[in-house]
Motif scaffolding. Structure first.
Motif, PDB file in Angstrom:
ATOM      1  N   LYS A 165       0.835  -1.187   0.000  1.00  0.00           N
ATOM      2  CA  LYS A 165       0.000   0.000   0.000  1.00  0.00           C
ATOM      3  C   LYS A 165       0.878   1.248   0.000  1.00  0.00           C
ATOM      4  O   LYS A 165       1.903   1.298   0.681  1.00  0.00           O
ATOM      5  N   LYS A 166       0.480   2.246  -0.747  1.00  0.00           N
ATOM      6  CA  LYS A 166       1.197   3.513  -0.796  1.00  0.00           C
ATOM      7  C   LYS A 166       0.552   4.502   0.174  1.00  0.00           C
ATOM      8  O   LYS A 166      -0.661   4.434   0.416  1.00  0.00           O
ATOM      9  N   PRO A 167       1.336   5.448   0.727  1.00  0.00           N
ATOM     10  CA  PRO A 167       0.741   6.422   1.641  1.00  0.00           C
ATOM     11  C   PRO A 167      -0.475   7.133   1.056  1.00  0.00           C
ATOM     12  O   PRO A 167      -1.459   7.366   1.766  1.00  0.00           O
ATOM     13  N   ILE A 191       2.474   5.911   9.253  1.00  0.00           N
ATOM     14  CA  ILE A 191       1.555   4.788   9.465  1.00  0.00           C
ATOM     15  C   ILE A 191       1.934   3.603   8.581  1.00  0.00           C
ATOM     16  O   ILE A 191       1.983   2.459   9.035  1.00  0.00           O
ATOM     17  N   ILE A 192       2.231   3.865   7.321  1.00  0.00           N
ATOM     18  CA  ILE A 192       2.609   2.791   6.392  1.00  0.00           C
ATOM     19  C   ILE A 192       3.901   2.115   6.847  1.00  0.00           C
ATOM     20  O   ILE A 192       4.057   0.893   6.733  1.00  0.00           O
ATOM     21  N   ALA A 193       4.825   2.891   7.396  1.00  0.00           N
ATOM     22  CA  ALA A 193       6.107   2.323   7.832  1.00  0.00           C
ATOM     23  C   ALA A 193       5.993   1.564   9.144  1.00  0.00           C
ATOM     24  O   ALA A 193       6.873   0.770   9.476  1.00  0.00           O
ATOM     25  N   GLY A 194       4.927   1.778   9.887  1.00  0.00           N
ATOM     26  CA  GLY A 194       4.774   1.161  11.192  1.00  0.00           C
ATOM     27  C   GLY A 194       4.197  -0.240  11.119  1.00  0.00           C
ATOM     28  O   GLY A 194       3.886  -0.753  10.044  1.00  0.00           O
ATOM     29  N   LEU A 205      -7.391   7.623   6.452  1.00  0.00           N
ATOM     30  CA  LEU A 205      -7.454   9.020   6.881  1.00  0.00           C
ATOM     31  C   LEU A 205      -8.329   9.798   5.908  1.00  0.00           C
ATOM     32  O   LEU A 205      -8.304   9.541   4.702  1.00  0.00           O
ATOM     33  N   THR A 206      -9.082  10.762   6.421  1.00  0.00           N
ATOM     34  CA  THR A 206      -9.916  11.620   5.571  1.00  0.00           C
ATOM     35  C   THR A 206      -9.607  13.078   5.876  1.00  0.00           C
ATOM     36  O   THR A 206      -9.700  13.511   7.038  1.00  0.00           O
ATOM     37  N   TRP A 207      -9.223  13.816   4.821  1.00  0.00           N
ATOM     38  CA  TRP A 207      -8.927  15.244   4.963  1.00  0.00           C
ATOM     39  C   TRP A 207      -9.936  16.050   4.150  1.00  0.00           C
ATOM     40  O   TRP A 207      -9.970  15.954   2.930  1.00  0.00           O
TER      41      TRP A 207
END
Length: 259
Positions: A165-167, A191-194, A205-207
């Motif tokens: 998955k990509k950020p 988050i992706i790296a964790g 996430l929603t912005w």
């Protein structure tokens, strides 16, 4: 006082960068002063959240044998482990992930190896006091990594740390990912790296309209682990996005920057 809260932003970033899912241990004893810092971290979590009942066990001759850990997935001997016991509901599972990751990052800062273990151990054999309405979500082995990690564990780690998955895929917005605030992108990348169970990266996430919210996609199997992943992601985001703040709890929760 929680020793985790005493770490600087630079120390946390370095601890997160060093952290791996440690699946091989060399049997060296852990120094008493480090154990006391880890114990203080767990005690602080329990005091902050009544739904948590984190417990620390050791020193044992081989804690891996005591919990019946899968020897195909792990190698070597560790003498300490944390039993992450909590109430049986999604908010408690989320808080278990959030505060459990504090333990993980503190241990990494102290030069110790750890691993989230939610399935490959014998729950019946594990030392853990479980009260009414509680469950054992996961254990965390604690010890030192060997100078050379066995090939099988290197291969497993490589697979666990691979990311499909990509950020940008973790953020929903009506604007392009590259135009999002830098701190939102930094948090998504953290988050992706964790850590995430079976690499599912369930956090979304929603912005929109200058407001950041988060939810998680529930797995069909072991949904409680997905909720814990949500808590891990929130802790990671708060401390590594470059704009400190605090999340609300639960699905659709909002992020509140300190500034």
């Amino acid at each position: 006082m929680n020793p985790f809260s005493q770490l600087t932003a630079a120390e946390l970033a370095a601890a997160a960068d060093r952290r791996v899912s440690q699946r091989a241990y060399d049997g060296r004893p852990v120094e008493d002063e480090k154990i006391e810092l880890l114990r203080a971290c767990l005690d602080a979590a329990n005091a902050a959240e009544p739904c948590l009942d984190f417990q620390l066990y050791g020193p044992l001759d081989d804690a891996g044998k005591a919990v019946g850990i899968n020897r195909r997935m792990f190698a070597g001997c560790f003498h300490w482990y944390a039993a992450l016991v909590c109430d049986m509901n999604d908010i408690a599972f989320e808080k278990c992930g959030y505060y459990g990751e504090q333990l993980i990052l503190l241990a990494s800062h102290l030069g110790l190896g750890t691993c989230w273990v939610a399935g490959t151990f014998d729950r019946e054999a594990t030392h853990a006091e479980i009260g009414d309405g509680q469950g054992l979500l996961a254990i965390v082995p604690i010890g030192y990594a060997p100078d050379k990690t066995p090939f099988v564990q290197r291969k497993i780690r490589s697979g666990v740390r691979s990311r499909t998955k990509k950020p940008a895929e973790t953020v929903e917005s009506d604007m392009p990912y590259a135009e999002l605030p830098a701190w939102v992108r930094a948090g998504a990348e953290a988050i992706i790296a964790g850590p995430s169970a079976v690499n599912q990266e369930p956090v979304v996430l929603t912005w929109r309209d200058g407001r950041l919210t988060a939810r998680f996609i529930v797995r069909k199997t072991r949904p409680e682990v997905t909720a814990a992943d949500f808590g891990i992601a929130k802790l990671t985001f708060e401390h590594l996005c470059g704009r400190p703040g605090r999340w609300d709890w639960g699905q659709g929760s909002a992020y509140h920057p300190d500034d």
